[in-house]
Design a protein around this motif. Structure first.
Motif, PDB file in Angstrom:
ATOM      1  N   THR A 113       0.648  -1.311   0.103  1.00  0.00           N
ATOM      2  CA  THR A 113      -0.024   0.087   0.158  1.00  0.00           C
ATOM      3  C   THR A 113       0.708   1.231  -0.019  1.00  0.00           C
ATOM      4  O   THR A 113       0.656   2.217  -0.654  1.00  0.00           O
ATOM      5  CB  THR A 113      -1.018  -0.043   1.308  1.00  0.00           C
ATOM      6  N   LYS A 114       1.879   1.142   0.972  1.00  0.00           N
ATOM      7  CA  LYS A 114       2.883   2.322   0.752  1.00  0.00           C
ATOM      8  C   LYS A 114       3.407   2.349  -0.347  1.00  0.00           C
ATOM      9  O   LYS A 114       3.749   3.730  -0.990  1.00  0.00           O
ATOM     10  CB  LYS A 114       3.944   2.180   1.820  1.00  0.00           C
ATOM     11  N   LEU A 115       3.853   1.605  -1.029  1.00  0.00           N
ATOM     12  CA  LEU A 115       4.247   1.530  -2.698  1.00  0.00           C
ATOM     13  C   LEU A 115       3.423   2.127  -3.470  1.00  0.00           C
ATOM     14  O   LEU A 115       3.894   3.081  -4.162  1.00  0.00           O
ATOM     15  CB  LEU A 115       4.490  -0.071  -3.041  1.00  0.00           C
ATOM     16  N   GLU A 116       2.280   1.833  -3.532  1.00  0.00           N
ATOM     17  CA  GLU A 116       1.244   2.606  -4.510  1.00  0.00           C
ATOM     18  C   GLU A 116       1.288   4.025  -4.000  1.00  0.00           C
ATOM     19  O   GLU A 116       1.135   4.735  -5.051  1.00  0.00           O
ATOM     20  CB  GLU A 116      -0.170   1.987  -4.313  1.00  0.00           C
ATOM     21  N   ASN A 117       1.209   4.277  -2.567  1.00  0.00           N
ATOM     22  CA  ASN A 117       1.177   5.906  -2.064  1.00  0.00           C
ATOM     23  C   ASN A 117       2.353   6.542  -2.760  1.00  0.00           C
ATOM     24  O   ASN A 117       2.406   7.756  -3.165  1.00  0.00           O
ATOM     25  CB  ASN A 117       1.238   5.682  -0.984  1.00  0.00           C
ATOM     26  N   LEU A 118       3.617   5.825  -2.763  1.00  0.00           N
ATOM     27  CA  LEU A 118       4.930   6.258  -3.477  1.00  0.00           C
ATOM     28  C   LEU A 118       4.745   6.840  -4.774  1.00  0.00           C
ATOM     29  O   LEU A 118       5.324   7.729  -5.265  1.00  0.00           O
ATOM     30  CB  LEU A 118       6.100   5.576  -3.012  1.00  0.00           C
ATOM     31  N   LYS A 119       4.388   5.662  -5.409  1.00  0.00           N
ATOM     32  CA  LYS A 119       4.246   5.735  -6.978  1.00  0.00           C
ATOM     33  C   LYS A 119       3.218   7.033  -7.435  1.00  0.00           C
ATOM     34  O   LYS A 119       3.443   7.932  -8.100  1.00  0.00           O
ATOM     35  CB  LYS A 119       3.676   4.641  -7.515  1.00  0.00           C
ATOM     36  N   LEU A 120       2.443   7.211  -6.593  1.00  0.00           N
ATOM     37  CA  LEU A 120       1.235   8.362  -6.925  1.00  0.00           C
ATOM     38  C   LEU A 120       1.986   9.396  -6.297  1.00  0.00           C
ATOM     39  O   LEU A 120       1.871  10.590  -7.317  1.00  0.00           O
ATOM     40  CB  LEU A 120       0.175   8.251  -5.944  1.00  0.00           C
ATOM     41  N   MET A 121       2.721   9.787  -5.431  1.00  0.00           N
ATOM     42  CA  MET A 121       3.517  11.147  -5.044  1.00  0.00           C
ATOM     43  C   MET A 121       4.703  11.382  -6.101  1.00  0.00           C
ATOM     44  O   MET A 121       4.924  12.434  -6.591  1.00  0.00           O
ATOM     45  CB  MET A 121       3.833  11.060  -3.810  1.00  0.00           C
ATOM     46  N   VAL A 122       5.169  10.361  -6.679  1.00  0.00           N
ATOM     47  CA  VAL A 122       6.586  10.410  -7.416  1.00  0.00           C
ATOM     48  C   VAL A 122       5.735  10.905  -8.633  1.00  0.00           C
ATOM     49  O   VAL A 122       6.430  11.802  -9.412  1.00  0.00           O
ATOM     50  CB  VAL A 122       7.268   9.109  -7.365  1.00  0.00           C
ATOM     51  N   GLY A 123       4.865  10.444  -9.088  1.00  0.00           N
ATOM     52  CA  GLY A 123       3.981  10.790 -10.491  1.00  0.00           C
ATOM     53  C   GLY A 123       3.803  12.230 -10.321  1.00  0.00           C
ATOM     54  O   GLY A 123       3.764  12.911 -11.655  1.00  0.00           O
ATOM     55  N   ARG A 124       3.522  12.874  -9.250  1.00  0.00           N
ATOM     56  CA  ARG A 124       3.182  14.201  -9.424  1.00  0.00           C
ATOM     57  C   ARG A 124       4.461  15.321  -9.027  1.00  0.00           C
ATOM     58  O   ARG A 124       4.250  16.640  -9.108  1.00  0.00           O
ATOM     59  CB  ARG A 124       2.293  14.702  -8.053  1.00  0.00           C
ATOM     60  N   LEU A 125       5.390  14.721  -8.848  1.00  0.00           N
ATOM     61  CA  LEU A 125       6.716  15.603  -8.772  1.00  0.00           C
ATOM     62  C   LEU A 125       7.138  16.020  -9.955  1.00  0.00           C
ATOM     63  O   LEU A 125       7.986  17.271  -9.977  1.00  0.00           O
ATOM     64  CB  LEU A 125       7.822  14.706  -8.224  1.00  0.00           C
ATOM     65  N   SER A 126       6.763  15.616 -10.989  1.00  0.00           N
ATOM     66  CA  SER A 126       7.488  15.839 -12.271  1.00  0.00           C
ATOM     67  C   SER A 126       6.908  17.560 -12.744  1.00  0.00           C
ATOM     68  O   SER A 126       7.722  18.058 -13.393  1.00  0.00           O
ATOM     69  CB  SER A 126       7.159  15.232 -13.684  1.00  0.00           C
ATOM     70  N   VAL A 127       6.084  18.142 -11.908  1.00  0.00           N
ATOM     71  CA  VAL A 127       5.747  19.583 -12.194  1.00  0.00           C
ATOM     72  C   VAL A 127       6.435  20.423 -11.510  1.00  0.00           C
ATOM     73  O   VAL A 127       6.318  21.727 -11.780  1.00  0.00           O
ATOM     74  CB  VAL A 127       4.230  19.751 -11.792  1.00  0.00           C
ATOM     75  N   LEU A 128       7.326  19.919 -10.540  1.00  0.00           N
ATOM     76  CA  LEU A 128       8.087  21.006  -9.986  1.00  0.00           C
ATOM     77  C   LEU A 128       9.727  20.799 -10.543  1.00  0.00           C
ATOM     78  O   LEU A 128      10.199  20.032 -11.403  1.00  0.00           O
ATOM     79  CB  LEU A 128       8.297  20.310  -8.379  1.00  0.00           C
ATOM     80  N   ASP A 129      10.527  21.818  -9.898  1.00  0.00           N
ATOM     81  CA  ASP A 129      11.623  21.868 -10.298  1.00  0.00           C
ATOM     82  C   ASP A 129      12.663  20.693  -9.865  1.00  0.00           C
ATOM     83  O   ASP A 129      12.210  20.278  -8.601  1.00  0.00           O
ATOM     84  CB  ASP A 129      12.367  23.248  -9.398  1.00  0.00           C
ATOM     85  N   ALA A 130      13.551  20.394 -10.415  1.00  0.00           N
ATOM     86  CA  ALA A 130      14.422  19.109 -10.014  1.00  0.00           C
ATOM     87  C   ALA A 130      14.853  19.207  -8.607  1.00  0.00           C
ATOM     88  O   ALA A 130      14.950  18.069  -7.775  1.00  0.00           O
ATOM     89  CB  ALA A 130      15.820  18.809 -11.041  1.00  0.00           C
ATOM     90  N   HIS A 131      15.274  20.446  -7.990  1.00  0.00           N
ATOM     91  CA  HIS A 131      15.868  20.419  -6.737  1.00  0.00           C
ATOM     92  C   HIS A 131      14.644  20.255  -5.707  1.00  0.00           C
ATOM     93  O   HIS A 131      14.902  19.375  -4.773  1.00  0.00           O
ATOM     94  CB  HIS A 131      16.512  21.869  -6.502  1.00  0.00           C
ATOM     95  N   GLU A 132      13.611  20.713  -5.939  1.00  0.00           N
ATOM     96  CA  GLU A 132      12.236  20.668  -5.091  1.00  0.00           C
ATOM     97  C   GLU A 132      12.088  19.372  -5.206  1.00  0.00           C
ATOM     98  O   GLU A 132      11.784  18.548  -3.999  1.00  0.00           O
ATOM     99  CB  GLU A 132      11.225  21.527  -5.606  1.00  0.00           C
ATOM    100  N   GLN A 133      12.122  18.605  -6.229  1.00  0.00           N
ATOM    101  CA  GLN A 133      11.672  17.129  -6.504  1.00  0.00           C
ATOM    102  C   GLN A 133      12.774  16.242  -5.575  1.00  0.00           C
ATOM    103  O   GLN A 133      12.054  15.621  -4.767  1.00  0.00           O
ATOM    104  CB  GLN A 133      11.798  16.956  -7.790  1.00  0.00           C
ATOM    105  N   LEU A 134      13.823  16.301  -5.778  1.00  0.00           N
ATOM    106  CA  LEU A 134      14.862  15.753  -4.767  1.00  0.00           C
ATOM    107  C   LEU A 134      14.402  15.950  -3.321  1.00  0.00           C
ATOM    108  O   LEU A 134      14.714  15.278  -2.677  1.00  0.00           O
ATOM    109  CB  LEU A 134      16.182  16.135  -5.137  1.00  0.00           C
ATOM    110  N   TYR A 135      14.478  17.292  -2.823  1.00  0.00           N
ATOM    111  CA  TYR A 135      14.270  17.594  -1.564  1.00  0.00           C
ATOM    112  C   TYR A 135      12.756  16.923  -0.959  1.00  0.00           C
ATOM    113  O   TYR A 135      12.851  16.103   0.200  1.00  0.00           O
ATOM    114  CB  TYR A 135      13.933  19.157  -1.442  1.00  0.00           C
TER     115      TYR A 135
END
Length: 292
Positions: A113-135
């Motif tokens: 379940t946590k894996l699915e949540n991680l996939k969802l959150m990671v998928g939404r990171l792409s709209v941000l700057d790379a430094h913000e994504q990493l943080y």
């Protein structure tokens, strides 16, 4: 007055385990004692100004792990369902307490379940700057979301779920870096920044330090709470974790942490060992210099 009345009700419970936190109650024991205590709570809760919300009640038979219920247990559970019709009878994979998995099978379900949540959150990171994504990946979305579960249960045994979670972290970091990330590079990335890593920690690296520190740190409380016949037996999950720890360090007993109650002590010990291994296996002077 309310607290005193609740204490009186608590003292009337006969189950081997009855844990109360405000208006949340956990009962565990023989089916007869659990049914009896549940009946007492239903009967006396009105006088305390409380009402049992059977929609939130959950019931699990430990015997059900290894096979079908015996007739006596099935009868007691049916009586509980009769008194609280909306009570949910849990399958093994859904057995949790305060969100923490109780059995290995339920541990895998929680991790997936946590894996699915991680996939969802990671998928939404792409709209941000790379430094913000990493943080956000490093400090919010990855291990900070998982650490409670790694401390609460022997998740290190769920190796396949750990591998899938780590692979998702690797793919996320690869996208953020917009470059290749081979096995050796990923191994170094997972180290703390103090050891030359990126600081995006692997779940498989943290699972042992988290559980060992938590289990050892909870010993005093366990000794005060648990019945003597349980304390006479070794805590098998902790025994397994200590064996896994020695294997992770190639049976180097001298590398046990000085303060076993602290997760950071175990983590730094393992990180230092992994760092030395990576440094030893570095083939070129440039690789060694970069690590140092």
């Amino acid at each position: 007055l309310f607290a005193l009345s609740t204490m009186d009700l608590m003292k009337k419970c006969d189950s081997e385990v009855d844990i109360w936190y405000l208006d949340d109650i956990t009962l565990a024991g023989q089916p007869e004692s659990v049914l009896s205590d549940f009946t007492k709570i239903l009967t006396e809760s009105d006088s305390l100004g409380l009402k049992v919300n059977d929609k939130k009640c959950e019931l699990f038979a430990v015997q059900n792990v290894n096979g079908p219920l015996n007739p006596s247990t099935a009868t007691q559970m049916a009586e509980i369902k009769e008194r609280a019709p909306r009570t949910k009878i849990l399958p093994v994979e859904d057995l949790t307490l305060l969100g923490a998995p109780i059995l290995e099978a339920s541990g895998e379900a929680v991790l997936l379940t946590k894996l699915e949540n991680l996939k969802l959150m990671v998928g939404r990171l792409s709209v941000l700057d790379a430094h913000e994504q990493l943080y956000l990946l490093k400090n919010c979305f990855a291990l900070p979301k998982l650490n409670y579960f790694l401390r609460s249960a022997p998740c290190f045994k769920n190796s396949e779920a750990m591998r899938l979670y780590d692979e998702e972290l690797r793919l996320a970091l690869k996208k953020i870096m917009n470059g290749k990330l081979d096995e050796k590079s990923w191994e170094q990335c997972c180290l703390p920044t103090a050891y030359g890593g990126v600081g995006v920690r692997c779940a498989s690296d943290i699972s042992l330090p988290a559980f060992l520190s938590s289990a050892i740190g909870a010993r005093e409380g366990m000794n005060n709470l648990l019945p003597q016949h349980i304390l006479e037996n070794d805590y098998q999950a902790l025994v397994d974790a200590e064996i896994a720890w020695k294997e992770a360090l190639k049976n180097n007993d001298a590398m046990q942490p000085d303060n076993p109650n602290l997760q950071a002590s175990w983590d730094l010990t393992l990180s230092n060992f992994k760092y030395e291994q990576i440094l030893e296996n570095a083939h070129s002077q440039q690789d060694k210099a970069r690590l140092r």
